[in-house]
Design a protein around this motif. Structure first.
Motif, mmCIF file in Angstrom:
data_model
loop_
_atom_site.group_PDB
_atom_site.id
_atom_site.type_symbol
_atom_site.label_atom_id
_atom_site.label_comp_id
_atom_site.label_asym_id
_atom_site.label_seq_id
_atom_site.Cartn_x
_atom_site.Cartn_y
_atom_site.Cartn_z
ATOM 1 N N GLN A 1 -3.054 -10.417 -2.067
ATOM 2 C CA GLN A 1 -2.987 -8.989 -2.403
ATOM 3 C C GLN A 1 -3.056 -8.749 -3.917
ATOM 4 N N ARG A 2 -2.558 -9.683 -4.717
ATOM 5 C CA ARG A 2 -2.535 -9.468 -6.171
ATOM 6 C C ARG A 2 -3.944 -9.447 -6.766
ATOM 7 N N ALA A 3 -4.894 -9.954 -5.978
ATOM 8 C CA ALA A 3 -6.279 -9.982 -6.489
ATOM 9 C C ALA A 3 -7.094 -8.816 -5.934
ATOM 10 N N LEU A 4 -6.451 -7.917 -5.203
ATOM 11 C CA LEU A 4 -7.206 -6.851 -4.522
ATOM 12 C C LEU A 4 -6.951 -5.486 -5.156
ATOM 13 N N THR A 5 -7.993 -4.658 -5.123
ATOM 14 C CA THR A 5 -7.904 -3.295 -5.659
ATOM 15 C C THR A 5 -8.294 -2.301 -4.572
ATOM 16 N N GLY A 6 -7.447 -1.304 -4.367
ATOM 17 C CA GLY A 6 -7.730 -0.298 -3.341
ATOM 18 C C GLY A 6 -7.672 1.105 -3.905
ATOM 19 N N LEU A 7 -8.377 2.014 -3.238
ATOM 20 C CA LEU A 7 -8.422 3.424 -3.669
ATOM 21 C C LEU A 7 -8.036 4.318 -2.506
ATOM 22 N N ASP A 8 -7.202 5.330 -2.786
ATOM 23 C CA ASP A 8 -6.911 6.387 -1.814
ATOM 24 C C ASP A 8 -7.645 7.643 -2.299
ATOM 25 N N LEU A 9 -8.648 8.042 -1.532
ATOM 26 C CA LEU A 9 -9.523 9.145 -1.925
ATOM 27 C C LEU A 9 -8.956 10.473 -1.407
ATOM 28 N N GLY A 10 -8.767 11.438 -2.319
ATOM 29 C CA GLY A 10 -8.121 12.694 -1.924
ATOM 30 C C GLY A 10 -6.661 12.421 -1.619
ATOM 31 N N CYS A 11 -5.995 11.723 -2.555
ATOM 32 C CA CYS A 11 -4.635 11.207 -2.281
ATOM 33 C C CYS A 11 -3.596 12.311 -2.219
ATOM 34 N N GLY A 12 -3.930 13.516 -2.700
ATOM 35 C CA GLY A 12 -2.994 14.632 -2.625
ATOM 36 C C GLY A 12 -1.666 14.285 -3.279
ATOM 37 N N THR A 13 -0.571 14.553 -2.577
ATOM 38 C CA THR A 13 0.771 14.348 -3.135
ATOM 39 C C THR A 13 1.210 12.887 -3.048
ATOM 40 N N GLY A 14 0.313 12.011 -2.592
ATOM 41 C CA GLY A 14 0.537 10.573 -2.747
ATOM 42 C C GLY A 14 1.341 9.879 -1.661
#
Ligand SMILES: C[S@@+](CC[C@H](N)C(=O)[O-])C[C@H]1O[C@@H](n2cnc3c(N)ncnc32)[C@H](O)[C@@H]1O
Length: 341
Positions: free
Chosen positions: A174-187
């Motif tokens: 997991q430490r080598a991975l990058t993820g995106l939450d698109l339209g993350c709103g209030t998170g």
């Protein structure tokens, strides 16, 4: 290994949430003026008992995945109790304004913001909520509004994205991975992702500065989670630069052309072999005996793009964007669709 105490804690938390928000729902209904009956044909709808049983099944599936060790039980996430209660109060104070919009008596947005460069399709009172996506007040009550709508099941629906993510992450560092939450709103989804996999490098992107500020308050200061003001249809990431992209309840808020561009952008920025997970409303035919809900929703809430979304197919759109379906689950009133590139 999970214990009986873990199971009881999980069950108690979910039960308390459902009771709390179902109470809001019931109290809110008394404050709202009834809407005129729709004058168009409505498909079949589920009974309350069926919906309740299905919501229980949602929590049970999440628990089974936790017990199987796919991911840890979620920790409670939200403001301190006093702030939590203040937000409920704000929610109820705001209801008459929402109701006035529902009955066509007003359609106002915060003044003096026309020069901020936000697209026209975005500048609307989605759900008839006060200020659209455009104010601190809206960001403060959004989570309550969503949980009342789903009677406490919204977070659990978002977290069904964890199953395909956990399966895809198996054997990866997991430490080598990058993820995106698109339209993350209030998170909320972003915060749960950070809790479940604290080693991940995460980014949340949204067009709303007040919603991003709310997300930062929820998540706290950490270099592991970046928040970015930007548009889903024009992502500030290089081709094939992210390991996974997830998005919850964004797609039904976008016009057809923008939704198509956003999906192509998701496919562009994810690496070959990477994962795309979309959590959004069920679509027509996903649960045919509930199709009437898809007819009713945009009648009761201002959802300008929902009908086109509900009558389409996330699977077909993602396939057109170059993605391949790997998993799909109906999770109560939403569908979690996972794809790879
Ligand atoms: C229904 S909310 C969903 C928020 C969050 N993902 C959730 O699960 O509650 C839709 C969010 O998408 C954002 N949004 C709408 N159109 C967007 C766009 N074109 N680009 C980026 N964000 C957008 C809004 O500001 C809002 O925060």
């Amino acid at each position: 290994m999970v214990s009986t105490l873990d199971r009881l804690t999980y069950a108690a938390r979910q039960t308390a949430r459902v009771a709390w928000y179902a109470g809001h729902y019931a109290a809110g209904r008394r404050l709202l003026k009834p809407m005129p009956k729709p004058e168009f044909p409505i498909g079949p709808t589920p009974s309350r008992a069926e919906l309740t049983a299905d919501m229980r099944a949602l929590f049970e599936r999440e628990w089974q995945d936790i017990a199987a060790g796919l991911f840890a039980a979620p920790r409670a996430r939200g403001p301190e109790p006093a702030e939590f209660l203040r937000r409920s109060l704000l929610y109820f104070r705001d209801l008459p304004h929402v109701d006035a919009r529902r009955h066509g008596q007003r359609n106002d947005l915060p003044p003096g913001e026309q020069g901020d460069g936000l697209p026209e399709y975005y500048r609307q009172n989605f759900h008839f909520q006060s200020d659209g996506w455009l104010s601190d007040h809206s960001a403060a009550i959004y989570d309550t509004q969503v949980e009342v709508l789903f009677t406490g099941a919204a977070d659990a629906m978002r977290r069904r994205a964890f199953k395909p993510i956990a399966q895809w992450m198996a054997g990866r560092n997991q430490r080598a991975l990058t993820g995106l939450d698109l339209g993350c709103g209030t998170g909320r989804l972003l915060a749960f992702l950070h809790d479940a996999w604290p080693g991940l490098r995460l980014a949340g992107l949204d067009l709303s500065p007040p919603y991003l500020a709310e997300a930062r308050r929820l998540i706290g200061r950490t270099a592991r989670v970046k928040l970015i003001e930007g548009a889903a249809e024009k992502l500030p990431f290089d081709d094939a630069s992210l390991d996974f992209v997830v998005s919850s309840f964004l797609m039904h808020e976008l016009p057809d052309d923008i939704r198509g561009k956003a999906l192509c952008e998701m496919a562009r920025v994810v690496k070959p072999g990477g994962l795309v997970v979309i959590v959004d409303s069920i679509q027509r035919g996903d649960q045919p005996s509930w199709d009437g809900l898809l007819d009713l929703f945009p009648h009761y809430f201002h959802e300008p793009y929902y009908a086109a979304y509900a009558n389409g197919s996330v699977e077909a759109w993602c396939s057109a964007a170059g993605l391949t379906s790997v998993a799909s689950e109906r999770a109560f009133l939403s569908k979690v669709a996972a794809f790879t590139k």
